[in-house]
Design a protein around this motif. Structure first.
Motif, PDB file in Angstrom:
ATOM      1  N   THR A   4       0.835  -1.202   0.000  1.00 57.60           N
ATOM      2  CA  THR A   4       0.000   0.000   0.000  1.00 57.60           C
ATOM      3  C   THR A   4       0.868   1.250   0.000  1.00 57.60           C
ATOM      4  OG1 THR A   4      -1.750  -1.177   1.196  1.00 57.60           O
ATOM      5  CG2 THR A   4      -1.827   1.221   1.251  1.00 57.60           C
ATOM      6  N   GLU A   5       1.950   1.236   0.775  1.00 56.59           N
ATOM      7  CA  GLU A   5       2.839   2.397   0.848  1.00 56.59           C
ATOM      8  C   GLU A   5       3.528   2.648  -0.496  1.00 56.59           C
ATOM      9  OE1 GLU A   5       2.852  -0.135   3.142  1.00 56.59           O
ATOM     10  OE2 GLU A   5       1.665   0.991   4.589  1.00 56.59           O
ATOM     11  N   GLU A   6       3.934   1.585  -1.193  1.00 58.94           N
ATOM     12  CA  GLU A   6       4.558   1.742  -2.506  1.00 58.94           C
ATOM     13  C   GLU A   6       3.561   2.295  -3.526  1.00 58.94           C
ATOM     14  OE1 GLU A   6       7.953  -1.737  -2.618  1.00 58.94           O
ATOM     15  OE2 GLU A   6       5.841  -2.345  -2.732  1.00 58.94           O
ATOM     16  N   CYS A   7       2.319   1.853  -3.432  1.00 62.96           N
ATOM     17  CA  CYS A   7       1.279   2.371  -4.332  1.00 62.96           C
ATOM     18  C   CYS A   7       0.998   3.844  -4.050  1.00 62.96           C
ATOM     19  CB  CYS A   7       0.004   1.546  -4.205  1.00 62.96           C
ATOM     20  SG  CYS A   7       0.176  -0.140  -4.837  1.00 62.96           S
ATOM     21  N   ARG A   8       0.917   4.205  -2.786  1.00 61.30           N
ATOM     22  CA  ARG A   8       0.700   5.609  -2.420  1.00 61.30           C
ATOM     23  C   ARG A   8       1.857   6.459  -2.929  1.00 61.30           C
ATOM     24  NH1 ARG A   8      -2.259   6.534   1.783  1.00 61.30           N
ATOM     25  NH2 ARG A   8      -1.325   4.860   3.006  1.00 61.30           N
ATOM     26  N   ASP A  77       1.487  -3.840  -8.612  1.00 68.26           N
ATOM     27  CA  ASP A  77       2.704  -3.954  -9.415  1.00 68.26           C
ATOM     28  C   ASP A  77       2.567  -3.187 -10.730  1.00 68.26           C
ATOM     29  OD1 ASP A  77       3.984  -5.474  -7.495  1.00 68.26           O
ATOM     30  OD2 ASP A  77       3.473  -7.389  -8.445  1.00 68.26           O
ATOM     31  N   ASP A  78       1.384  -3.261 -11.354  1.00 72.03           N
ATOM     32  CA  ASP A  78       1.170  -2.524 -12.602  1.00 72.03           C
ATOM     33  C   ASP A  78       1.168  -1.018 -12.361  1.00 72.03           C
ATOM     34  OD1 ASP A  78       1.132  -4.787 -14.161  1.00 72.03           O
ATOM     35  OD2 ASP A  78      -1.056  -4.889 -14.306  1.00 72.03           O
ATOM     36  N   LEU A  79       0.604  -0.576 -11.248  1.00 71.62           N
ATOM     37  CA  LEU A  79       0.618   0.845 -10.917  1.00 71.62           C
ATOM     38  C   LEU A  79       2.049   1.349 -10.782  1.00 71.62           C
ATOM     39  CD1 LEU A  79      -0.639   3.543 -10.017  1.00 71.62           C
ATOM     40  CD2 LEU A  79      -0.807   2.582  -7.710  1.00 71.62           C
ATOM     41  N   VAL A  80       2.851   0.640 -10.023  1.00 76.45           N
ATOM     42  CA  VAL A  80       4.245   1.038  -9.825  1.00 76.45           C
ATOM     43  C   VAL A  80       4.997   1.020 -11.158  1.00 76.45           C
ATOM     44  CG1 VAL A  80       6.417   0.402  -8.698  1.00 76.45           C
ATOM     45  CG2 VAL A  80       4.280   0.349  -7.395  1.00 76.45           C
ATOM     46  N   ALA A  81       4.779  -0.014 -11.975  1.00 76.08           N
ATOM     47  CA  ALA A  81       5.450  -0.114 -13.275  1.00 76.08           C
ATOM     48  C   ALA A  81       5.022   1.016 -14.217  1.00 76.08           C
ATOM     49  CB  ALA A  81       5.163  -1.469 -13.912  1.00 76.08           C
ATOM     50  N   LEU A  82       3.742   1.383 -14.198  1.00 78.05           N
ATOM     51  CA  LEU A  82       3.267   2.489 -15.030  1.00 78.05           C
ATOM     52  C   LEU A  82       3.957   3.790 -14.663  1.00 78.05           C
ATOM     53  CD1 LEU A  82      -0.580   1.876 -15.264  1.00 78.05           C
ATOM     54  CD2 LEU A  82       0.989   2.074 -17.186  1.00 78.05           C
ATOM     55  N   VAL A  83       3.991   4.081 -13.387  1.00 79.57           N
ATOM     56  CA  VAL A  83       4.577   5.337 -12.929  1.00 79.57           C
ATOM     57  C   VAL A  83       6.084   5.365 -13.180  1.00 79.57           C
ATOM     58  CG1 VAL A  83       4.977   6.808 -10.913  1.00 79.57           C
ATOM     59  CG2 VAL A  83       2.739   5.763 -11.260  1.00 79.57           C
ATOM     60  N   ASP A  84       6.732   4.214 -13.062  1.00 74.60           N
ATOM     61  CA  ASP A  84       8.177   4.143 -13.300  1.00 74.60           C
ATOM     62  C   ASP A  84       8.535   4.098 -14.780  1.00 74.60           C
ATOM     63  OD1 ASP A  84       8.726   4.267 -10.607  1.00 74.60           O
ATOM     64  OD2 ASP A  84       9.004   2.104 -10.368  1.00 74.60           O
ATOM     65  N   GLY A  85       7.525   4.067 -15.648  1.00 75.28           N
ATOM     66  CA  GLY A  85       7.772   4.055 -17.083  1.00 75.28           C
ATOM     67  C   GLY A  85       8.113   2.685 -17.641  1.00 75.28           C
ATOM     68  N   GLU A  86       7.894   1.644 -16.862  1.00 77.51           N
ATOM     69  CA  GLU A  86       8.205   0.280 -17.294  1.00 77.51           C
ATOM     70  C   GLU A  86       7.022  -0.401 -17.982  1.00 77.51           C
ATOM     71  OE1 GLU A  86       9.455  -1.616 -13.697  1.00 77.51           O
ATOM     72  OE2 GLU A  86      11.132  -0.231 -13.432  1.00 77.51           O
TER      73      GLU A  86
END
Length: 114
Positions: A4-8, A77-86
């Motif tokens: 949750t913290e990584e998504c936030r 995981d997809d949220l983090v990958a989207l924001v990181d440009g992956e």
């Protein structure tokens, strides 16, 4: 699996990136619409106003009482990958990994962000 913290943190990074954008991207990012992002694997929804208003997302274990104008759903995981440009948003949306619900007018404005 993203926490949750990584998504936030990813959503805050996205908000900062959009706030610092220029040109057409900036005008699209300044939508004065409410936005929610449901992280499906964590069963948590981040919701907050979009545009120039307060950019701080709050999380809740149940869906917001009122539907947001723009609603996203994906795994953490997809949220983090989207924001990181992956992960490419258009490809993820087209394949069903990311779900987007919004009115037609919002979709036309959001296409500038893709």
């Amino acid at each position: 699996m993203a926490t949750t913290e990584e998504c936030r943190a990813a959503l805050e990074k996205l908000s900062d990136n959009l706030g610092n954008a220029e040109g057409d991207v900036r005008s699209a990012a300044e939508l004065d619409r409410s936005v929610s992002c449901h992280v499906t694997d964590l069963d948590v929804t981040f919701a907050g106003p979009g545009g120039r208003r307060n950019r701080t997302a709050r999380d809740q274990r149940r869906p917001p009482r009122e539907k947001a104008d723009i609603r996203l759903a994906m795994t953490g995981d997809d949220l983090v990958a989207l924001v990181d440009g992956e992960l490419n948003f258009a490809k993820a949306w087209g394949s069903g990994r990311v779900k987007l619900e919004a009115g037609l007018r919002d979709l036309f404005r959001l296409r500038k962000l893709l």
